[in-house]
Design a protein around this motif. Structure first.
Motif, mmCIF file in Angstrom:
data_model
loop_
_atom_site.group_PDB
_atom_site.id
_atom_site.type_symbol
_atom_site.label_atom_id
_atom_site.label_comp_id
_atom_site.label_asym_id
_atom_site.label_seq_id
_atom_site.Cartn_x
_atom_site.Cartn_y
_atom_site.Cartn_z
ATOM 1 N N GLY A 125 7.647 3.570 7.030
ATOM 2 C CA GLY A 125 7.804 5.409 7.275
ATOM 3 C C GLY A 125 8.749 5.877 8.027
ATOM 4 O O GLY A 125 9.326 6.445 8.498
ATOM 5 N N LEU A 126 8.144 4.968 9.521
ATOM 6 C CA LEU A 126 9.162 5.827 10.272
ATOM 7 C C LEU A 126 10.198 4.806 11.344
ATOM 8 O O LEU A 126 10.961 4.837 11.973
ATOM 9 N N GLY A 127 10.177 3.287 10.394
ATOM 10 C CA GLY A 127 11.499 2.458 11.299
ATOM 11 C C GLY A 127 11.054 1.947 12.163
ATOM 12 O O GLY A 127 12.459 1.682 13.423
ATOM 13 N N LYS A 128 9.915 1.767 13.403
ATOM 14 C CA LYS A 128 9.331 1.620 14.371
ATOM 15 C C LYS A 128 8.365 0.262 14.387
ATOM 16 O O LYS A 128 8.740 -0.872 12.949
ATOM 17 N N THR A 135 0.945 -1.570 0.288
ATOM 18 C CA THR A 135 -0.417 0.294 -0.252
ATOM 19 C C THR A 135 0.761 1.397 -0.224
ATOM 20 O O THR A 135 1.821 1.012 1.015
ATOM 21 N N GLU A 136 0.064 2.509 -0.990
ATOM 22 C CA GLU A 136 1.004 3.470 -0.163
ATOM 23 C C GLU A 136 1.123 4.353 1.062
ATOM 24 O O GLU A 136 0.647 3.635 1.942
ATOM 25 N N THR A 137 2.342 4.545 1.364
ATOM 26 C CA THR A 137 2.670 5.205 2.425
ATOM 27 C C THR A 137 2.001 6.710 2.896
ATOM 28 O O THR A 137 0.856 7.374 1.320
ATOM 29 N N MET A 138 1.411 7.551 3.709
ATOM 30 C CA MET A 138 0.534 9.208 3.976
ATOM 31 C C MET A 138 2.092 9.764 4.716
ATOM 32 O O MET A 138 2.626 9.417 4.801
ATOM 33 N N GLU A 157 7.602 15.070 15.540
ATOM 34 C CA GLU A 157 9.053 15.289 15.481
ATOM 35 C C GLU A 157 9.526 13.946 14.982
ATOM 36 O O GLU A 157 10.115 14.004 14.010
ATOM 37 N N VAL A 158 9.104 11.787 15.600
ATOM 38 C CA VAL A 158 9.514 11.309 14.278
ATOM 39 C C VAL A 158 9.229 11.443 12.908
ATOM 40 O O VAL A 158 9.667 10.961 11.727
ATOM 41 N N VAL A 159 7.819 11.733 12.410
ATOM 42 C CA VAL A 159 7.191 11.742 11.162
ATOM 43 C C VAL A 159 8.344 13.023 10.359
ATOM 44 O O VAL A 159 8.440 12.348 9.514
ATOM 45 N N ALA A 160 8.647 14.067 11.061
ATOM 46 C CA ALA A 160 9.342 14.987 10.410
ATOM 47 C C ALA A 160 10.486 14.901 10.229
ATOM 48 O O ALA A 160 10.860 14.654 9.099
ATOM 49 N N ARG A 161 11.108 14.106 11.684
ATOM 50 C CA ARG A 161 12.611 12.859 10.724
ATOM 51 C C ARG A 161 11.830 12.268 9.405
ATOM 52 O O ARG A 161 13.050 12.315 8.736
#
Length: 286
Positions: free
Chosen positions: A175-178, A2-5, A22-26
């Motif tokens: 997307g976030l690497g979590k 699926t596509e990312t947001m 912060e983590v989303v902007a990073r």
């Protein structure tokens, strides 16, 4: 796949909201953060600036200024209209969260947008029921401090669609690497259902005079190799949040181990909520 947001909104810029932004902007995404007042916006901006400055000194961020430029702080929920994903990170209050989801449902125009909650205790089903798109409502529960801890709990309700869960998982993981884990929509989810009774047991031990707060925490740090003791952890989480989760667990399961000890209730009533207040089970005023 699926596509990312790419366009993400965050409601609330306290410790959790600022960390999520912060983590989303990073990750390179455009972030709009909405707070209730201009004073809260200023406090949130200061929180972001300090955290990103520390990240830059550690080498985790190449240029804190570039990351900050991806974050827009506003007081109008209408700024979230074009978002692909909105994450709610306001106070742990069911009525406030339910009202917010009803407003987001009216405001966010993308018919496929995901509306997520960072709640640690409130049923996702109740939040979804406040909208006309419960299949697109999901729990995305981060852990404090968000820039450091990798775990994220994904919590679908009985009406959350597989597509919403898949898109959320991809956002969190790719997307976030979590590291996402999926759990049922039950009070406390996985981590707090295990952690909060442990913390409450430590509070009862202190309340009974069995040992001091320092010795209880030292016992778990020195004897069990925990990074910090349960009372210090409660201070970090916020005693009001610990009580809210405990109350939610007790309301759902009626098990005595989930009941808030009187000491916890009195401390919350007194405003002694931990690190954010400067005092909890330990002194954080210095």
């Amino acid at each position: 796949m699926t596509e990312t947001m790419e366009r993400v909104g965050v409601v609330g810029c306290g410790l959790m909201g600022a960390g999520i932004a912060e983590v989303v902007a990073r990750s390179g995404r455009d972030v709009v953060v909405v707070e209730s007042t201009e004073d809260a916006v200023a406090a949130g901006r200061g929180r972001l600036e300090k955290s990103l400055a520390r990240a830059e000194r550690r080498g985790d961020v190449d240029d804190a200024r570039v990351v900050l430029e991806r974050i827009t702080l506003r007081t109008d929920l209408g700024e979230l209209a074009d978002r692909d994903l909105v994450v709610e990170a306001i106070a742990e209050d069911e009525a406030a969260k339910t009202a917010l989801f009803a407003r987001l449902d009216e405001i966010v125009t993308d018919p496929r947008a995901v509306l997520a909650s960072n709640t640690s205790s409130i049923p996702i089903m109740k939040l979804g029921a406040a909208t006309t798109r419960p299949e697109q409502v999901v729990g995305i529960h981060f852990f404090n401090p968000v820039p450091v801890l990798t775990l994220v709990e994904l919590v679908p309700s009985l009406t959350t669609s597989d597509e919403t869960l898949d898109r959320s998982r991809e956002f969190v993981e790719t997307g976030l690497g979590k590291h996402p884990i999926t759990c049922q929509d039950r009070a406390g989810f996985v981590v707090n259902a295990l952690l909060v009774p442990f913390i409450l047991s430590a509070i009862r031990m202190l309340e009974s005079g069995f040992a001091t707060a320092a010795d209880i925490d030292a016992g778990l740090v020195q004897g069990c190799a925990h990074p910090q003791g349960p009372l210090a952890l409660a201070d970090l989480i916020g005693l009001d949040t610990v009580k809210a989760v405990a109350d939610s667990l007790y309301a759902e399961f009626k098990e005595p181990l989930y009941a808030s000890p009187p000491l916890l209730t009195r401390m919350v009533e007194a405003g002694l909520t931990g690190r954010k207040a400067g005092r909890g089970f330990h002194d954080h005023s210095r």
